[in-house]
Write a protein that holds these residues in place. Sequence first.
Motif, short mmCIF file in Angstrom:
data_model
loop_
_atom_site.label_atom_id
_atom_site.label_comp_id
_atom_site.label_asym_id
_atom_site.label_seq_id
_atom_site.Cartn_x
_atom_site.Cartn_y
_atom_site.Cartn_z
N ILE A 229 42.10 -12.34 64.70
CA ILE A 229 41.13 -11.28 64.93
C ILE A 229 40.87 -11.21 66.44
CG2 ILE A 229 38.77 -10.50 64.52
CD1 ILE A 229 38.90 -11.93 61.80
N VAL A 230 41.20 -10.09 67.02
CA VAL A 230 41.14 -9.92 68.48
C VAL A 230 40.54 -8.55 68.79
CG1 VAL A 230 42.53 -9.66 70.59
CG2 VAL A 230 43.13 -11.43 68.92
N SER A 231 39.81 -8.46 69.88
CA SER A 231 39.37 -7.16 70.40
C SER A 231 40.10 -6.91 71.71
CB SER A 231 37.86 -7.12 70.63
OG SER A 231 37.51 -5.93 71.34
N ALA A 232 41.01 -5.94 71.70
CA ALA A 232 41.79 -5.64 72.90
C ALA A 232 40.87 -5.21 74.05
CB ALA A 232 42.81 -4.54 72.60
N ASP A 233 39.82 -4.45 73.73
CA ASP A 233 38.88 -4.01 74.77
C ASP A 233 38.17 -5.20 75.41
OD1 ASP A 233 39.42 -1.31 74.62
OD2 ASP A 233 37.88 -0.92 73.10
N ILE A 234 37.75 -6.15 74.59
CA ILE A 234 37.07 -7.33 75.12
C ILE A 234 38.01 -8.17 75.98
CG2 ILE A 234 36.10 -9.57 74.44
CD1 ILE A 234 34.58 -8.17 72.26
N GLU A 235 39.27 -8.30 75.54
CA GLU A 235 40.24 -9.06 76.33
C GLU A 235 40.40 -8.44 77.71
OE1 GLU A 235 41.79 -11.94 75.48
OE2 GLU A 235 40.59 -11.91 73.65
N ASN A 236 40.38 -7.12 77.79
CA ASN A 236 40.46 -6.45 79.09
C ASN A 236 39.23 -6.75 79.94
OD1 ASN A 236 42.83 -5.08 79.72
ND2 ASN A 236 42.35 -3.36 78.41
N GLN A 237 38.06 -6.74 79.31
CA GLN A 237 36.83 -7.04 80.04
C GLN A 237 36.83 -8.47 80.57
OE1 GLN A 237 33.25 -5.98 77.77
NE2 GLN A 237 34.42 -4.37 76.73
N ILE A 238 37.30 -9.41 79.76
CA ILE A 238 37.34 -10.82 80.15
C ILE A 238 38.19 -11.02 81.40
CG2 ILE A 238 38.25 -13.09 79.45
CD1 ILE A 238 37.28 -12.46 76.61
N ASN A 239 39.29 -10.29 81.48
CA ASN A 239 40.20 -10.43 82.61
C ASN A 239 39.56 -10.06 83.95
OD1 ASN A 239 42.43 -11.46 81.36
ND2 ASN A 239 43.37 -9.48 80.97
N GLU A 240 38.50 -9.25 83.90
CA GLU A 240 37.84 -8.80 85.14
C GLU A 240 36.77 -9.78 85.62
OE1 GLU A 240 36.36 -4.94 84.25
OE2 GLU A 240 38.35 -4.05 83.94
N LEU A 241 36.53 -10.85 84.86
CA LEU A 241 35.47 -11.80 85.19
C LEU A 241 36.03 -13.04 85.88
CD1 LEU A 241 33.55 -11.68 81.78
CD2 LEU A 241 33.08 -10.32 83.84
N ASN A 242 35.19 -13.70 86.70
CA ASN A 242 35.60 -14.98 87.26
C ASN A 242 35.44 -16.07 86.20
OD1 ASN A 242 32.89 -16.03 87.27
ND2 ASN A 242 32.50 -14.97 89.22
N ILE A 243 35.82 -17.28 86.51
CA ILE A 243 35.88 -18.36 85.51
C ILE A 243 34.51 -18.60 84.86
CG2 ILE A 243 36.29 -20.83 85.17
CD1 ILE A 243 38.47 -20.65 87.31
N ASP A 244 33.46 -18.72 85.68
CA ASP A 244 32.13 -18.99 85.13
C ASP A 244 31.62 -17.82 84.29
OD1 ASP A 244 32.02 -21.50 86.25
OD2 ASP A 244 31.04 -20.81 88.09
N GLU A 245 31.81 -16.61 84.80
CA GLU A 245 31.37 -15.42 84.05
C GLU A 245 32.13 -15.31 82.73
OE1 GLU A 245 30.24 -12.39 87.74
OE2 GLU A 245 32.29 -12.46 86.97
N LYS A 246 33.42 -15.61 82.77
CA LYS A 246 34.24 -15.55 81.56
C LYS A 246 33.71 -16.53 80.51
CE LYS A 246 38.68 -15.27 82.16
NZ LYS A 246 40.10 -15.60 82.44
#
Length: 367
Positions: A229-246
């Motif tokens: 179960i994956v959210s492609a939109d969320i995966e894209n959002q995660i990629n824009e964050l730094n390590i701590d934010e992620k």
Amino acid sequence: MSFKCGIVGLPNVGKSTLFNALTNSSKAQAANFPFCTIDPNVGIVPVPDGRLENLAKVSKSKKIINTTISFVDIAGLVKGASKGEGLGNKFLSHIREVDAIIHMIRCFDSDDIQNVNSSVDPVRDLEIIETEMMLADIESIQKRLEKNNKKNVDEEQLKILETALDCINNDKDISILKTEFNKKQLNQSGLLSIKPKIFVCNVDEQSVANGNNYTKKFINNFGNDNTLIVSADIENQINELNIDEKKNYMEMIGLRETGLNMLIQKGYKILELDTYFTSGPEETRAWTIQKNCTAPKAAGEIHTDFEKGFIRAETVSYDDFISNDGWVNSKTNGKMRLEGKDYIVKDGDVLNFRFNTWPNSFHTKIN
């Protein structure tokens, strides 16, 4: 070796969005209309492995080299593809080139994203894709079994094709081929129906932690073993964050691992892959091999000369290598073994190969 996964599904289910998230790129066009992807996009991604950094620290390596996985974003499939509908045969030929298939399944409601069908039904959508692959296999098998072409097919492949055709025509489980023929023979057959598969249920943010009614229906029909179960939109959002934010964001929405990590783990499982390491002052590197791979075959992943001239493999388990602070103490403390041609390499082994080069010289591979 690197392995290649093709992302397939009906149009507008989120394939290109997932591809861009997995490869951390915008290479694939993602748009709200069918067939916005025409030619397949390919992204090569380093496989995350925390053991690499630990090994490199012990060996004081100048660089770290991950093994890789390739993702291929393949154009959307429609009913009738085996007869040329949509991008039809072009789509199907692209699938034949991958090691495993990632089925992207729509499991979300949205008035903003066009659906090629009148309703959201993940079970129906997968059955459309599987049916088209099966029909394409029938056509391919029949052509190769025709009298004029049969003479160009070896005896073992003939058995595979005839068995596969019997399974498809008589609604038998085609996975029986995996018990009767080896993996290399099956790969050479080019059959789509027997390729290893991962099912990715693409959900909205609210459903990413526990799924929804669509994912429950899908899992009830196709099981949980190879379903993510994956959210492609969320995966894209995660990629824009730094390590701590992620880390904070993933904790907030109840996500334990990224989609990339989950797909890699599933990919290694269904393709029966392991990782071994080489580690020294110059570099620490991960290598992907098939499970039950012999030491010479593993050496051949580095260079064919290593396989041809293989003598021995200096072998230390990952845990022993770390706890003994590298090669020297591992040898002193009796944790290093000299393994021969019949040794089956284990996941996490740290290896150093001894080999001959023609005609009489002797070399040891030092990393």
